[in-house]
Design a protein around this motif. Structure first.
Motif, PDB file in Angstrom:
ATOM      1  N   THR A   1      45.395  38.646  28.578  1.00 21.02           N
ATOM      2  CA  THR A   1      45.731  38.287  29.960  1.00 21.02           C
ATOM      3  C   THR A   1      44.590  37.533  30.667  1.00 21.02           C
ATOM      4  O   THR A   1      44.772  37.063  31.782  1.00 21.02           O
ATOM      5  CB  THR A   1      46.043  39.555  30.796  1.00 21.02           C
ATOM      6  N   TRP A   2      43.424  37.477  30.014  1.00 17.11           N
ATOM      7  CA  TRP A   2      42.259  36.914  30.687  1.00 17.11           C
ATOM      8  C   TRP A   2      42.485  35.501  31.261  1.00 17.11           C
ATOM      9  O   TRP A   2      42.131  35.236  32.429  1.00 17.11           O
ATOM     10  CB  TRP A   2      41.039  36.949  29.755  1.00 17.11           C
ATOM     11  N   PRO A   3      43.109  34.582  30.500  1.00 13.91           N
ATOM     12  CA  PRO A   3      43.295  33.235  31.069  1.00 13.91           C
ATOM     13  C   PRO A   3      44.079  33.265  32.385  1.00 13.91           C
ATOM     14  O   PRO A   3      43.831  32.455  33.279  1.00 13.91           O
ATOM     15  CB  PRO A   3      44.101  32.499  29.980  1.00 13.91           C
ATOM     16  N   THR A   4      44.998  34.205  32.530  1.00  9.71           N
ATOM     17  CA  THR A   4      45.781  34.279  33.771  1.00  9.71           C
ATOM     18  C   THR A   4      45.018  34.963  34.885  1.00  9.71           C
ATOM     19  O   THR A   4      45.111  34.567  36.050  1.00  9.71           O
ATOM     20  CB  THR A   4      47.074  35.124  33.529  1.00  9.71           C
ATOM     21  N   ILE A   5      44.283  36.031  34.530  1.00 12.19           N
ATOM     22  CA  ILE A   5      43.684  36.808  35.622  1.00 12.19           C
ATOM     23  C   ILE A   5      42.289  36.316  36.029  1.00 12.19           C
ATOM     24  O   ILE A   5      41.875  36.505  37.166  1.00 12.19           O
ATOM     25  CB  ILE A   5      43.686  38.334  35.339  1.00 12.19           C
ATOM     26  N   ALA A   6      41.588  35.622  35.125  1.00 13.16           N
ATOM     27  CA  ALA A   6      40.219  35.180  35.449  1.00 13.16           C
ATOM     28  C   ALA A   6      40.147  34.377  36.747  1.00 13.16           C
ATOM     29  O   ALA A   6      39.276  34.642  37.591  1.00 13.16           O
ATOM     30  CB  ALA A   6      39.625  34.389  34.285  1.00 13.16           C
ATOM     31  N   PRO A   7      41.047  33.405  36.957  1.00 12.81           N
ATOM     32  CA  PRO A   7      40.920  32.607  38.194  1.00 12.81           C
ATOM     33  C   PRO A   7      41.150  33.427  39.464  1.00 12.81           C
ATOM     34  O   PRO A   7      40.765  32.998  40.549  1.00 12.81           O
ATOM     35  CB  PRO A   7      42.037  31.551  38.057  1.00 12.81           C
ATOM     36  N   LEU A   8      41.761  34.619  39.309  1.00 16.78           N
ATOM     37  CA  LEU A   8      42.038  35.447  40.501  1.00 16.78           C
ATOM     38  C   LEU A   8      40.834  36.314  40.885  1.00 16.78           C
ATOM     39  O   LEU A   8      40.808  36.931  41.955  1.00 16.78           O
ATOM     40  CB  LEU A   8      43.245  36.350  40.245  1.00 16.78           C
ATOM     41  N   ILE A   9      39.854  36.377  39.984  1.00 21.37           N
ATOM     42  CA  ILE A   9      38.677  37.216  40.269  1.00 21.37           C
ATOM     43  C   ILE A   9      37.647  36.345  40.986  1.00 21.37           C
ATOM     44  O   ILE A   9      36.738  35.771  40.388  1.00 21.37           O
ATOM     45  CB  ILE A   9      38.156  37.870  38.977  1.00 21.37           C
TER      46      ILE A   9
ATOM     47  N   ILE B   1      50.746  42.676  37.947  1.00 23.19           N
ATOM     48  CA  ILE B   1      49.293  42.551  37.737  1.00 23.19           C
ATOM     49  C   ILE B   1      48.621  41.536  38.672  1.00 23.19           C
ATOM     50  O   ILE B   1      47.645  41.848  39.366  1.00 23.19           O
ATOM     51  CB  ILE B   1      49.001  42.212  36.258  1.00 23.19           C
ATOM     52  N   GLU B   2      49.166  40.316  38.686  1.00 19.18           N
ATOM     53  CA  GLU B   2      48.485  39.264  39.462  1.00 19.18           C
ATOM     54  C   GLU B   2      48.466  39.566  40.962  1.00 19.18           C
ATOM     55  O   GLU B   2      47.455  39.338  41.636  1.00 19.18           O
ATOM     56  CB  GLU B   2      49.134  37.906  39.214  1.00 19.18           C
ATOM     57  N   GLU B   3      49.554  40.108  41.436  1.00 20.13           N
ATOM     58  CA  GLU B   3      49.621  40.427  42.868  1.00 20.13           C
ATOM     59  C   GLU B   3      48.582  41.500  43.226  1.00 20.13           C
ATOM     60  O   GLU B   3      47.925  41.428  44.272  1.00 20.13           O
ATOM     61  CB  GLU B   3      51.036  40.930  43.183  1.00 20.13           C
ATOM     62  N   ALA B   4      48.452  42.486  42.352  1.00 18.07           N
ATOM     63  CA  ALA B   4      47.477  43.557  42.617  1.00 18.07           C
ATOM     64  C   ALA B   4      46.058  42.995  42.640  1.00 18.07           C
ATOM     65  O   ALA B   4      45.246  43.363  43.497  1.00 18.07           O
ATOM     66  CB  ALA B   4      47.610  44.655  41.567  1.00 18.07           C
ATOM     67  N   ILE B   5      45.767  42.088  41.709  1.00 15.17           N
ATOM     68  CA  ILE B   5      44.406  41.517  41.674  1.00 15.17           C
ATOM     69  C   ILE B   5      44.128  40.736  42.956  1.00 15.17           C
ATOM     70  O   ILE B   5      43.033  40.810  43.525  1.00 15.17           O
ATOM     71  CB  ILE B   5      44.203  40.626  40.424  1.00 15.17           C
ATOM     72  N   GLU B   6      45.133  40.010  43.408  1.00 13.36           N
ATOM     73  CA  GLU B   6      44.947  39.247  44.651  1.00 13.36           C
ATOM     74  C   GLU B   6      44.662  40.172  45.834  1.00 13.36           C
ATOM     75  O   GLU B   6      43.844  39.875  46.694  1.00 13.36           O
ATOM     76  CB  GLU B   6      46.188  38.392  44.937  1.00 13.36           C
ATOM     77  N   LYS B   7      45.334  41.317  45.859  1.00 16.61           N
ATOM     78  CA  LYS B   7      45.151  42.252  46.980  1.00 16.61           C
ATOM     79  C   LYS B   7      43.836  43.043  46.872  1.00 16.61           C
ATOM     80  O   LYS B   7      43.338  43.546  47.873  1.00 16.61           O
ATOM     81  CB  LYS B   7      46.309  43.265  47.017  1.00 16.61           C
ATOM     82  N   GLY B   8      43.314  43.193  45.665  1.00 15.35           N
ATOM     83  CA  GLY B   8      42.167  44.092  45.455  1.00 15.35           C
ATOM     84  C   GLY B   8      40.823  43.445  45.752  1.00 15.35           C
ATOM     85  O   GLY B   8      40.664  42.231  45.675  1.00 15.35           O
TER      86      GLY B   8
END
Ligand SMILES: NC(=O)C1=CN([C@@H]2O[C@H](COP(=O)(O)OP(=O)(O)OC[C@H]3O[C@@H](n4cnc5c(N)ncnc54)[C@H](OP(=O)(O)O)[C@@H]3O)[C@@H](O)[C@H]2O)C=CC1
Ligand SMILES: CC[C@](O)(C(C)=O)C(=O)O
Ligand SMILES: [Mg+2]
Ligand SMILES: [Mg+2]
Length: 412
Positions: free
Chosen positions: A166-174, A144-151
């Motif tokens: 998952t929001w606490p983990t993925i929010a900083p990547l957006i 998941i995190e790698e895909a968000i970084e690439k997208g």
């Protein structure tokens, strides 16, 4: 004489229905695309040689009269494939989650020639299914995190409960410049419960197909398209709406209707608990039980409740409306249906009022977050669905279906 009278009454009804058919008030004059999925395949092949899509055609929207209310509808034919591909030529669609919608939206966008990658838990059920559908680990399939970084466009199609977890983990990547996309207003609207609060420097949009992800895929493959709702929660670029409509086309929508995140989530949670799923199972079961109590066989009770509904009468409603279905049945049935419809309506309005309130005050959201947030959510749901599968009505149904000429084993 009686039958002549009834025939002319039927004709009058049909004429009324015809007059009530939605009318185009204004529309761009552009031909409809006959088979988008076939065109998509050809366009992918020709992608590199196509001229810039922005020079093609005129943007247009339709304003249609829906039973006296004018509403705007956005259409796929305003987005020829070349224009669509040009619009997203610098984007990577990172589609997070590979359930029913991930499958349908992801494959359609890929077939439309867009640059799509999938992000799911490594080695989970979705990871396995994505590989089965041709996504390649390390190339188009990532954790998941790698895909968000690439997208650049983050399409959050995790389960609604997982979006919150998952929001606490993925929010900083957006980060600034990315776009955040949902197919449900759930996470953003019920933020007190989900804690999903999007960063203020990204566009936040929604495309919610009005149907199962399986149908999103099959309608696309047939060259048709699902109806979807579109909405903008946050527009930092001034292009959020346009992007939502283009993405709607990209994932396989035929027509798109305006909504808000709030209206989408209220209507969706209400509809699926009501007539689309909860109410229909309850109503089928109630009718079947009373038939059985009165000595009818399982096959008779099933045929009169489910088989006739799904195989004969409901498709007629789908094709041409309720009055058309009534007119296709005997005058005896018509009389009875007309008499009993208001009785059912009256009995059910209070239940639907209760349901709407339960959606609006967040009760349904909290239940879903608690249940589907469990690590055992798949097993727990399967156990309850197995109870339905074992109900006599649905066991009888298996035998009835097995007699159809086109029957195929249901274990596949
Ligand atoms: N189903 C439909 O047809 C429709 C759905 N929607 C909306 O689209 C979105 C996606 O729905 P749908 O496709 O049905 O997906 P599901 O609700 O079935 O969710 C499945 C996905 O969530 C992942 N997931 C579940 N729990 C976790 C977790 N704790 N951590 C990481 N991943 C997790 C699963 O991965 P894993 O396999 O690894 O568990 C799987 O990829 C939702 O917002 C939904 O409301 C909108 C319209 C129709
Ligand atoms: C009816 C259920 C649905 O809302 C849908 C297919 O539209 C869902 O959440 O799956
Ligand atoms: Mg829905
Ligand atoms: Mg739903």
């Amino acid at each position: 004489m009686a039958s002549l009278a009834s025939r002319s009454a039927s004709q009058a009804l049909r004429n009324t229905a015809r007059r009530a058919t939605p009318r185009i008030v204004s529309a761009a004059t552009k031909p409809q695309v006959a088979s988008y999925s076939l065109l998509a395949k050809a366009a992918v092949a020709a992608k590199s040689t196509q001229k810039s899509a922005s020079s093609e055609g005129v943007r247009g929207i339709k304003t249609l009269d829906f039973a006296g209310t004018k509403e705007v509808v956005y259409e796929r034919s305003d987005w020829p494939l070349a224009k669509l591909q040009d619009y997203f030529k610098n984007d990577t669609l990172a589609l997070i989650g590979y359930g029913s919608q991930g499958h349908g939206q992801g494959l359609n966008a890929r077939d439309n020639g867009l640059n799509v990658i999938i992000g799911v838990r490594k080695d989970g059920e979705s990871w396995r299914q994505a590989i089965e559908d041709g996504w390649v680990p390390g190339e188009t399939l990532f954790p998941i995190e790698e895909a968000i970084e690439k997208g650049t466009i983050i399409m959050n199609l995790l389960s609604d409960a997982a979006q919150s977890q998952t929001w606490p983990t993925i929010a900083p990547l957006i980060t600034k410049g990315k776009t955040l996309y949902f197919s449900h207003g759930f996470s953003v609207v019920f933020k007190e419960d989900t804690k999903v609060i999007p960063p203020t420097d990204v566009d936040v949009i929604l495309v919610a197909p009005k149907g199962s992800g399986r149908t999103v895929r099959t309608l696309f493959k047939e060259g048709r398209g699902i109806n979807s709702s579109v909405a903008v929660f946050q527009d930092v670029t001034g292009k959020a709406k346009e992007k939502a409509i283009a993405l709607g086309v990209g994932i396989g929508s035929g027509y798109m209707y305006d909504t808000t995140f709030e209206k989408e989530v209220y209507s969706d949670l209400y509809g699926e608990r009501g007539v689309l799923m909860g109410a229909i199972q309850g109503l089928f079961l109630a009718q079947y039980q009373v038939l059985r109590k009165n000595g009818h066989t399982p096959s008779e009770a099933f045929n009169e409740t489910v088989e006739e509904a799904t195989q004969s009468l409901y498709p007629l409603i789908g094709a041409k409306g309720m009055d058309y279905m009534f007119n296709a049945c005997s005058t005896t049935a018509r009389r009875g249906g007309l008499d009993w419809a208001p009785v059912f309506e009256k009995a059910n309005v209070p239940i639907f009022e209760q349901l709407y309130e339960s959606v609006k005050n967040g009760t349904e959201t909290r239940k879903s977050l608690e249940f589907n947030g469990r690590p055992t959510y798949r097993k727990d749901l399967a156990a309850e669905l197995e109870i339905i599968n074992n109900q006599e009505i649905w066991r009888a149904g298996k035998t009835v279906r097995s007699l159809r000429p086109d029957y195929k084993s249901e274990s596949e």
